[in-house]
Design an enzyme around this catalytic site. Structure first.
Site, PDB file in Angstrom:
ATOM      1  N   SER A 213       0.829  -1.199   0.000  1.00 35.76           N
ATOM      2  CA  SER A 213       0.000   0.000   0.000  1.00 35.76           C
ATOM      3  C   SER A 213       0.862   1.246   0.000  1.00 35.76           C
ATOM      4  O   SER A 213       1.979   1.265   0.490  1.00 35.76           O
ATOM      5  CB  SER A 213      -0.916  -0.026   1.217  1.00 35.76           C
ATOM      6  OG  SER A 213      -0.758   1.123   2.008  1.00 35.76           O
ATOM      7  N   LYS A 214       0.305   2.279  -0.578  1.00 33.50           N
ATOM      8  CA  LYS A 214       1.071   3.500  -0.700  1.00 33.50           C
ATOM      9  C   LYS A 214       1.247   4.171   0.652  1.00 33.50           C
ATOM     10  O   LYS A 214       2.187   4.929   0.863  1.00 33.50           O
ATOM     11  CB  LYS A 214       0.360   4.465  -1.653  1.00 33.50           C
ATOM     12  CG  LYS A 214       1.282   5.538  -2.176  1.00 33.50           C
ATOM     13  CD  LYS A 214       0.540   6.742  -2.678  1.00 33.50           C
ATOM     14  CE  LYS A 214       1.488   7.911  -2.873  1.00 33.50           C
ATOM     15  NZ  LYS A 214       0.781   9.186  -2.743  1.00 33.50           N
ATOM     16  N   ARG A 215       0.327   3.849   1.531  1.00 30.14           N
ATOM     17  CA  ARG A 215       0.428   4.492   2.833  1.00 30.14           C
ATOM     18  C   ARG A 215       1.694   4.095   3.581  1.00 30.14           C
ATOM     19  O   ARG A 215       2.157   4.796   4.464  1.00 30.14           O
ATOM     20  CB  ARG A 215      -0.798   4.153   3.678  1.00 30.14           C
ATOM     21  CG  ARG A 215      -1.866   5.214   3.563  1.00 30.14           C
ATOM     22  CD  ARG A 215      -2.920   4.944   4.564  1.00 30.14           C
ATOM     23  NE  ARG A 215      -3.377   3.558   4.418  1.00 30.14           N
ATOM     24  CZ  ARG A 215      -4.505   3.099   4.923  1.00 30.14           C
ATOM     25  NH1 ARG A 215      -5.264   3.891   5.613  1.00 30.14           N
ATOM     26  NH2 ARG A 215      -4.866   1.839   4.747  1.00 30.14           N
ATOM     27  N   ASP A 216       2.211   2.939   3.236  1.00 32.53           N
ATOM     28  CA  ASP A 216       3.382   2.447   3.956  1.00 32.53           C
ATOM     29  C   ASP A 216       4.699   2.771   3.267  1.00 32.53           C
ATOM     30  O   ASP A 216       5.723   2.176   3.590  1.00 32.53           O
ATOM     31  CB  ASP A 216       3.283   0.928   4.132  1.00 32.53           C
ATOM     32  CG  ASP A 216       2.043   0.539   4.899  1.00 32.53           C
ATOM     33  OD1 ASP A 216       1.621   1.346   5.751  1.00 32.53           O
ATOM     34  OD2 ASP A 216       1.501  -0.543   4.647  1.00 32.53           O
ATOM     35  N   VAL A 217       4.687   3.696   2.319  1.00 37.33           N
ATOM     36  CA  VAL A 217       5.927   3.931   1.582  1.00 37.33           C
ATOM     37  C   VAL A 217       7.123   4.190   2.466  1.00 37.33           C
ATOM     38  O   VAL A 217       8.217   3.719   2.168  1.00 37.33           O
ATOM     39  CB  VAL A 217       5.857   5.119   0.586  1.00 37.33           C
ATOM     40  CG1 VAL A 217       5.420   4.656  -0.759  1.00 37.33           C
ATOM     41  CG2 VAL A 217       5.021   6.232   1.131  1.00 37.33           C
TER      42      VAL A 217
END
Length: 521
Positions: free
Chosen positions: A255-259
């Site tokens: 997920s992009k939130r965890d970049v």
RNA sequence: GGCCCCAUCGUCUAGAGGCCUAGGACAUCGGAUUUUCAGUCCGAGUACUGGGGUUCGAAUCCCCAUGGGGUCACCA
């Protein structure tokens, strides 16, 4: 005769195209192409009104880059237009009215606070939460009164609690839910807009989607959607819930939130580092603006659509036990839903890289030149209008670079051939080690330089021969001269074959660089 | 926590009862080639989550356990 296949992908305008979403889209696209059906692109923009166009561009761009064309949707239109959910309000409205009229939905006047209370109660009692159907119990008059009084309400779909709902998922098989455990879902907000779960059903039906191919996280939505289809009298589409992609070294959804977490993962660190190295040279920011969860990252780094497509196809799908390299046409030819793997698939940058490498190596020289040139111009290493001599230089470098070129931007690792002799920088460590610390190097270099002045032709085989003879004359090992020479002409300790490097630079430039290095020792 | 999904080498996967002393690929580690790096070639190690069944026979079928994950909004 079975109906022609129609699949869809329905992104919301998020401002970037997620690599996992792209893979989902690809599967839906493949199924349409494999069956000779239709692929629909539909925009799920029920919520945001602002800047939809801008937030959509990266999405269109990703599809276009990869060559995944859509048969119906934005820009191309189609028989079920419009393809923006924000423009399909009347359709949803009509569907809500119908359900309401048929008693399959009801207006719920309970204020949110009351609902929250119900929920809490259920929680403390360790009961599954089910909405209390207070408003359903009211008399028609009371409902009318409340509505007339302007009391806000939502519309809930009435779940038939005495029934079970089952689907036969094309990848998961038979899945069944007990409706008695399902709260009545809100399908229309108090402000009159409808919710995703409802809009999707209306759209899928109206657009005659035969196969809903989407990520596994939607599986939990499916019973509600199936029930709504039922309520609306729609035939049920075939559902195919494909597993999602997990982050490297993890079992969690990519997920992009965890970049920020991904940045430090050993598997992805290289990719972030590469972004920080390359993107600034191209004037594209750095890994904060473009990262490996975005499709654009790969495009901007000069990956090949063939490489990405191959990698994405093989993530959760295989042709057989041994085929790794597949062109898009191969995949179209062979793609079936039954060969989709059920378990989630970890995203492996290394493996992706190996597909990319394979397809890059297939490319003829001219295509590599054409592909690399934009990176060179973008980095201002060659003029915008590349003339014939520039093209030749690039071609020569790429020939020498050979399969070290994995993505087009790798050409930027060989700047030394494109900068002026004066502007070329020496890496300090090898310069120290190979020239300053190696006591005999300077002397040898001076002697060799004299020979380089006259040798003809100044090409790789001749230079190769010359240096080997030189080594013999001097009674030294080849390592004693070659490393020093490499540093003097390229500034680096690694790179293309030394004799290729000299030949590419030519006599004049090579000598100039040797001179410069000697003066610098 | 409820509901649902999933489970073969580190990773992607093959395997739909005997062809499996489990195959391929990436990665890893050796060795060879080489002026560096990369590559190439050869080779090595590494897996059926556990327990019960069913069967002459199970990685493959069934059950249970365990583990992992998804989802539970007037988000999409």
């Amino acid at each position: 005769m079975t109906k022609p296949v129609r699949t869809r992908f329905a992104p919301s305008p998020t401002g970037y195209m997620h690599i996992g979403g792209m893979r989902t889209a690809l599967f839906a696209w493949l199924w349409a192409r494999h069956t000779g059906g239709t692929f629909v692109l539909r925009i799920d923009d029920t919520d945001q009104e602002r800047n939809v166009e801008a937030a959509l561009n990266p999405i269109f761009r990703a599809f276009e880059w990869l060559g995944l064309t859509w048969d119906e949707g934005p820009q191309v239109g189609g028989p079920f237009a419009p393809y923006y959910q924000s423009q399909r309000g009347s359709l949803y409205q009509a569907a809500v009215e119908r359900l309401l009229a048929e008693g399959k939905a009801f207006k719920d006047f309970d204020p949110p606070e009351l609902i929250a209370e119900d929920r809490k109660l259920a929680e403390t009692a360790k009961r599954t939460y089910l909405n209390v159907r207070r408003s359903l119990e009211m008399s028609a008059e009371e409902r009318q009164q409340r509505e007339a009084a302007g009391q806000p309400f939502v519309v809930r779909f009435l779940i038939p609690r005495d029934q079970k709902i089952a689907i036969d998922d094309a990848v998961r098989g038979h899945v069944e839910w007990d409706c008695s455990l399902m709260p009545d879902p809100v399908i229309m907000r108090s402000n009159g807009s409808v919710l995703y779960n409802f809009a999707t059903v209306v759209d899928d039906a109206q657009m005659q989607i035969t196969h809903v191919i989407r990520a596994e996280e939607h599986l939990a939505n499916t019973p509600v959607q199936a029930l709504i289809h039922q309520g609306l009298g729609n035939p049920l589409p075939v559902f195919a819930h494909i597993p999602f992609i997990t982050a490297p070294g993890s079992t969690k959804k990519l997920s992009k939130r965890d970049v920020e977490k991904l940045r430090t993962s050993p598997q992805l660190k290289k990719m972030f580092d590469r972004a920080d190295d390359i993107f600034p040279q191209l004037g594209l920011g750095d890994s904060k603006t473009l990262n490996p969860v975005m499709v654009e990252y790969y495009e901007r780094l000069g990956y090949l659509p063939a490489g990405i497509l191959n990698g994405l196809s093989r993530l959760g799908w295989s042709l057989d036990g041994s085929t790794e390299f597949l062109s898009l046409d191969d995949v179209i030819q062979n793609f079936t839903l039954e060969r989709i793997v059920k378990a989630s698939a970890g995203f492996d940058p290394e493996k992706l890289q190996s597909y990319q490498q394979h397809w890059m190596n297939q490319l003829p020289l001219a295509d590599k030149v054409t592909g690399s040139l934009p990176f060179l111009t973008q980095a201002k290493l060659v003029p915008d209008e590349a003339d014939e001599s520039t093209r030749t230089l690039v071609a020569n470098v790429i020939t020498a670079v050979a399969d070290r070129l994995r993505v087009f931007s790798d050409i930027l690792d060989y700047k030394e051939f494109f900068v002026s002799d004066e502007a070329m920088t020496f890496d300090e460590k090898p310069f120290q080690q190979r020239l300053r610390d190696a006591t005999e190097a300077v002397g040898l270099l001076k002697t060799l330089r004299d020979q380089l002045e006259t040798v003809t032709p100044f090409d790789a085989p001749t230079l190769d021969k010359l240096v080997h003879e030189f080594v013999e004359q001097q009674g030294i090992k080849i390592g004693q001269i070659v490393h020093a020479l490499r540093v003097t002409v390229t500034g680096k300790s690694v790179g293309v074959g030394l004799f290729d490097a000299l030949a590419i630079l030519g006599r004049e430039r090579s000598l100039k660089r040797i001179e410069r290095a000697l003066n610098r020792v």
